[in-house]
Design a protein around this motif. Structure first.
Motif, short mmCIF file in Angstrom:
data_model
loop_
_atom_site.label_atom_id
_atom_site.label_comp_id
_atom_site.label_asym_id
_atom_site.label_seq_id
_atom_site.Cartn_x
_atom_site.Cartn_y
_atom_site.Cartn_z
N SER A 129 -2.62 -9.63 1.94
CA SER A 129 -2.53 -8.18 1.82
C SER A 129 -3.89 -7.52 1.99
CB SER A 129 -1.92 -7.82 0.46
OG SER A 129 -1.66 -6.43 0.39
N ASP A 130 -4.94 -8.12 1.42
CA ASP A 130 -6.27 -7.53 1.55
C ASP A 130 -6.77 -7.59 3.00
OD1 ASP A 130 -6.26 -6.99 -1.11
OD2 ASP A 130 -7.80 -8.44 -1.67
N GLY A 174 -5.26 -5.06 5.09
CA GLY A 174 -5.87 -3.75 4.90
C GLY A 174 -6.93 -3.44 5.93
N LYS A 220 -5.29 0.40 -4.56
CA LYS A 220 -5.36 -0.92 -5.18
C LYS A 220 -5.60 -0.85 -6.68
CE LYS A 220 -7.29 -5.52 -4.78
NZ LYS A 220 -8.05 -6.48 -3.95
N PHE A 221 -6.40 0.12 -7.12
CA PHE A 221 -6.74 0.23 -8.53
C PHE A 221 -6.08 1.44 -9.20
CE2 PHE A 221 -10.51 -1.26 -6.08
CZ PHE A 221 -10.42 -2.59 -6.40
N SER A 240 -7.34 5.62 -6.16
CA SER A 240 -8.36 4.67 -5.76
C SER A 240 -8.07 4.01 -4.42
CB SER A 240 -8.47 3.58 -6.82
OG SER A 240 -7.35 2.70 -6.72
N ASN A 241 -9.05 3.30 -3.95
CA ASN A 241 -8.84 2.33 -2.88
C ASN A 241 -9.95 1.28 -2.95
OD1 ASN A 241 -11.09 3.68 -1.80
ND2 ASN A 241 -10.38 3.39 0.29
N GLU A 242 -9.68 0.15 -2.35
CA GLU A 242 -10.74 -0.85 -2.17
C GLU A 242 -11.26 -0.68 -0.77
OE1 GLU A 242 -11.32 -5.46 -3.21
OE2 GLU A 242 -9.78 -5.08 -1.70
N GLN A 266 0.83 -1.20 0.00
CA GLN A 266 0.00 0.00 0.00
C GLN A 266 0.87 1.26 0.00
OE1 GLN A 266 -3.65 0.24 2.21
NE2 GLN A 266 -3.41 -1.86 2.96
N VAL A 305 -7.89 -1.06 1.33
CA VAL A 305 -6.61 -1.22 0.65
C VAL A 305 -6.38 0.00 -0.23
CG1 VAL A 305 -5.20 -2.70 -0.82
CG2 VAL A 305 -6.93 -3.72 0.67
N HIS A 306 -5.51 0.88 0.21
CA HIS A 306 -5.24 2.13 -0.52
C HIS A 306 -4.51 1.84 -1.83
CE1 HIS A 306 -5.89 5.27 2.79
NE2 HIS A 306 -6.30 4.12 3.28
#
Length: 263
Positions: free
Chosen positions: A210-211, A214, A167-168, A172-174, A2, A164-165
């Motif tokens: 990793s997710d 987060g 991610k895209f 973005s973030n998830e 991240q 999750v900062h």
């Protein structure tokens, strides 16, 4: 991993004006293509149109301080930083401080209530969200968090969203929130490394994907794991046993006696 962030703190803010601008736009918060359009995204859009904003961020993260006129700013985002590498960290420090200055100048020019703001402090070091994770006896999965899994060896409960900062992409973030009333447990085995007989790991480097990390990298879960690891370490020392051999049921009872809620 991240992205990193350089926090900074401002004072002499007219908080009533800040609140009023948020209140006037509170129905204009939305999420699109993995990007959260939240606090002051309307001001960022204005600055971008005027050529005063080229950071790959669309919103401003502002958090109240102890004093009425003080706020902490969590907006800086430094991508592709390896927190285990000194050169990469040095790069992050430089970029992060440049971003903090850039964001502060934006706040003064565009955000109501910040016209007379003062820069009080910038974080002494760059904030790192993620580096290494141990391979533990157990590994926390994002699905465990989202499905509210609580195992018999859970040493703490949490309800933090999967966050999750970057991610895209950098803007973005998830962000996946749990359903109301749902919480999940972190198993003791996530604190116990494989192949090491005399160690417990309590922080963000726990055994997790990793997710999943987060969700549990943030301060309250880290504090809970720290308490559990401390009690387990004392039990290990008193019993002259390896941490992996600690009686987890007895550990849970000791934590409950310390008013830890375990369901």
């Amino acid at each position: 991993m991240q992205p990193a962030t350089m926090f900074f703190r401002i004072g002499n803010v007219d908080t009533a004006k800040v609140d009023a601008d948020i209140e006037a736009n509170k129905d204009n918060f939305f999420r699109k293509n993995g990007i959260n359009y939240r606090s002051f995204h309307w001001r960022v859009a204005e600055a971008r149109e005027n050529g005063d904003w080229d950071l790959e961020r669309v919103s401003i993260g502002m958090f109240r301080g102890v004093r009425e006129d003080e706020w902490s700013i969590n907006t800086s985002r430094v991508m592709h930083i390896d927190g285990t590498d000194s050169r990469s960290l040095s790069k992050a420090e430089m970029i992060g401080r440049q971003q903090a200055d850039y964001i502060f100048k934006f706040l003064v020019k565009y955000v109501p209530g910040c016209e007379n703001a003062r820069l009080l402090s910038v974080a002494p070091v760059i904030g790192i969200r993620e580096t290494r994770h141990i391979h533990g006896i157990k590994t926390l999965q994002a699905e465990d968090c989202l499905n509210g899994v609580v195992t018999e060896d859970a040493i703490m409960l949490a309800a933090n969203s999967v966050d999750v900062h970057g991610k895209f992409g950098p803007m973005s973030n998830e962000y996946i929130a749990l359903e109301p009333g749902v919480f999940y447990g972190i198993p003791y085995g996530c604190l116990v490394p494989q192949g090491v007989s005399n160690m417990l790991v309590a922080g963000r480097c726990l055994s997790a994907t990793s997710d999943a990390a987060g969700a549990v990298r943030v301060m309250p879960p880290c504090m809970g794991r720290g308490q559990a690891a401390g009690v387990a370490a004392a039990m290990s020392a008193a019993g002259e046993i390896a941490p992996k051999d600690v009686d987890v049921a007895a550990l849970r009872e000791k934590l409950k006696a310390q008013k830890v809620y375990l369901g």
